[in-house]
Scaffold this active site. Sequence first.
Site, mmCIF file in Angstrom:
data_model
loop_
_atom_site.group_PDB
_atom_site.id
_atom_site.type_symbol
_atom_site.label_atom_id
_atom_site.label_comp_id
_atom_site.label_asym_id
_atom_site.label_seq_id
_atom_site.Cartn_x
_atom_site.Cartn_y
_atom_site.Cartn_z
ATOM 1 N N ARG A 109 22.695 11.270 -2.080
ATOM 2 C CA ARG A 109 21.590 10.597 -2.694
ATOM 3 C C ARG A 109 22.070 10.025 -4.025
ATOM 4 O O ARG A 109 22.413 10.665 -4.888
ATOM 5 C CB ARG A 109 20.310 11.238 -2.825
ATOM 6 C CG ARG A 109 19.227 10.504 -3.626
ATOM 7 C CD ARG A 109 17.968 11.008 -3.779
ATOM 8 N NE ARG A 109 17.100 10.814 -2.589
ATOM 9 C CZ ARG A 109 16.012 10.904 -2.389
ATOM 10 N NH1 ARG A 109 15.214 11.105 -3.464
ATOM 11 N NH2 ARG A 109 15.518 10.718 -1.197
ATOM 12 N N HIS A 136 17.786 3.910 3.151
ATOM 13 C CA HIS A 136 17.065 5.199 3.124
ATOM 14 C C HIS A 136 16.970 5.571 4.505
ATOM 15 O O HIS A 136 15.997 5.681 5.149
ATOM 16 C CB HIS A 136 15.835 5.406 2.306
ATOM 17 C CG HIS A 136 15.316 6.620 2.055
ATOM 18 N ND1 HIS A 136 16.072 7.586 2.515
ATOM 19 C CD2 HIS A 136 14.471 7.141 1.583
ATOM 20 C CE1 HIS A 136 15.329 8.788 2.079
ATOM 21 N NE2 HIS A 136 14.384 8.531 1.473
ATOM 22 N N GLN A 139 14.953 8.434 6.110
ATOM 23 C CA GLN A 139 13.412 8.190 5.924
ATOM 24 C C GLN A 139 12.988 7.061 7.054
ATOM 25 O O GLN A 139 12.003 7.562 7.955
ATOM 26 C CB GLN A 139 13.053 7.548 4.714
ATOM 27 C CG GLN A 139 11.938 7.010 4.360
ATOM 28 C CD GLN A 139 10.865 8.419 4.314
ATOM 29 O OE1 GLN A 139 11.225 9.116 3.518
ATOM 30 N NE2 GLN A 139 9.856 8.330 5.088
ATOM 31 N N ASP A 235 5.729 1.493 -0.379
ATOM 32 C CA ASP A 235 6.509 2.211 -1.098
ATOM 33 C C ASP A 235 6.383 1.895 -2.295
ATOM 34 O O ASP A 235 5.571 1.072 -2.757
ATOM 35 C CB ASP A 235 7.976 1.992 -0.704
ATOM 36 C CG ASP A 235 8.975 3.099 -1.255
ATOM 37 O OD1 ASP A 235 8.430 4.088 -2.050
ATOM 38 O OD2 ASP A 235 10.125 2.607 -1.415
ATOM 39 N N CYS A 276 6.544 6.612 2.355
ATOM 40 C CA CYS A 276 7.683 7.566 2.314
ATOM 41 C C CYS A 276 7.380 8.849 1.169
ATOM 42 O O CYS A 276 8.050 9.733 1.361
ATOM 43 C CB CYS A 276 9.087 6.991 1.963
ATOM 44 S SG CYS A 276 8.821 5.826 0.643
ATOM 45 N N ARG A 304 10.217 14.440 8.106
ATOM 46 C CA ARG A 304 11.653 14.202 7.544
ATOM 47 C C ARG A 304 12.420 15.526 7.857
ATOM 48 O O ARG A 304 13.585 15.441 8.365
ATOM 49 C CB ARG A 304 11.519 14.459 5.880
ATOM 50 C CG ARG A 304 10.663 13.323 5.237
ATOM 51 C CD ARG A 304 11.497 11.883 5.449
ATOM 52 N NE ARG A 304 12.690 12.052 5.227
ATOM 53 C CZ ARG A 304 13.201 11.736 4.063
ATOM 54 N NH1 ARG A 304 12.517 11.480 2.965
ATOM 55 N NH2 ARG A 304 14.639 11.620 4.074
HETATM 56 N N1 NVA Z 1 12.087 3.044 -2.815
HETATM 57 C C1 NVA Z 1 11.862 4.505 -3.543
HETATM 58 C C2 NVA Z 1 12.045 5.347 -2.316
HETATM 59 C C3 NVA Z 1 11.871 6.952 -2.799
HETATM 60 C C4 NVA Z 1 11.879 7.794 -1.468
HETATM 61 C C5 NVA Z 1 13.203 5.007 -4.170
HETATM 62 O O1 NVA Z 1 14.247 4.400 -4.303
HETATM 63 O O2 NVA Z 1 12.755 5.369 -5.481
HETATM 64 N N1 CP Z 2 10.671 10.212 0.836
HETATM 65 C C1 CP Z 2 11.607 10.577 0.164
HETATM 66 O O1 CP Z 2 12.873 10.360 0.201
HETATM 67 O O2 CP Z 2 11.396 11.606 -0.735
HETATM 68 P P1 CP Z 2 12.068 12.295 -1.785
HETATM 69 O O3 CP Z 2 12.318 11.391 -3.076
HETATM 70 O O4 CP Z 2 11.217 13.410 -2.400
HETATM 71 O O5 CP Z 2 13.379 13.074 -1.241
#
Ligand code: NVA
Ligand code: CP
Length: 316
Positions: A109, A136, A139, A235, A276, A304
């Site tokens: 990540r 993602h 997700q 989101d 999400c 998830r």
């Molecule tokens: N768009 C958000 C998703 C978090 C799961 C981010 O990248 O922070």
């Molecule tokens: N939805 C999601 O990816 O959550 P986290 O950022 O907590 O992993």
Amino acid sequence: MNIESLKGRSLLTWLDFSAEEIRLLLDLAKQLKLEKQGGKIYQRWVGKTLALLFEKRSTRTRCSFETSFGEEGGHPVFLSMQDIQLGGKETIEDTARVLGRMFSAIEFRGFKQSTVETLAKYSGVPVFNGLTDDYHPTQALCDIMTLEEFCCKGGETCKGKKLVYSGDGRNNVANSLMVISAKLGAHFTVISPSELAPDSKIVDTCTRLAAESGASITVTSDLNAAEGADALYTDVWTSMGEEAKHDERVRLLKPYQVNSSLMAKTGKSDTIFLHCLPAVRGEEVTAEIIDGPASHVFDQAENRKYTIKAIMLAMI
Ligand code: NVA
Ligand code: CP
């Protein structure tokens, strides 16, 4: 085709997978949920190891990978950027080569999509994209599983269902939802201000894919496009790494908040709400909606785990 054909693959974006392959993963995830509910315990990862690389924070993604792998006898190792040299004192290529000698698979990540691509290219083991600035994918698989759980009856799938996303239309979550919808034949609508509309390249690609699957891709700033939505999705307005843009985002995205007025625009009483998570109540969604009866965000969070487990079981 069967699930065995996915062995050794990496998941960087759903663009690399066929609709049939994605459906195999969804079926496996559903089966894993039933196993869990039936109290069945397996040890399918004894002797296997998983590197969990995180440049950005995570609750759901980390916990899904780490607990599902560990519960089945595997050894997950969490590595934050305080722990390893990735791209700092050591090139990403070299880190990938080393991890590939020690681990059965790698989850990443972070910021750049190119990092997860490099890890996949040089490690020689399956690599899973746990979120980048662009995509993602884990997700999105969970989101389709949840939509099918609550919006489909009998043998129905997401094909022909309408998924509407309102908010920051060019972020990782919106991109992955567009790709998976286009692949699987779900109608996907993004409602966002033009400044935050999805990148035209990904819209073009998905529009082509949608023509093959029977899906449609709609990009608009008109809130009335929520009409007929089976699921309404949003989101956060500022994704990780974009914190400096917070005030501008609030200004641009305020009209696109998911609230009772937008839910009413669906014209349906059974539209579900998805997110999400993590969520900012009062920004992209009101507490009334996310904590209300239409919301399935915690079912979604639970899913998830099954979808991530399915991806790992198929590919490792
Ligand atoms: N768009 C958000 C998703 C978090 C799961 C981010 O990248 O922070
Ligand atoms: N939805 C999601 O990816 O959550 P986290 O950022 O907590 O992993």
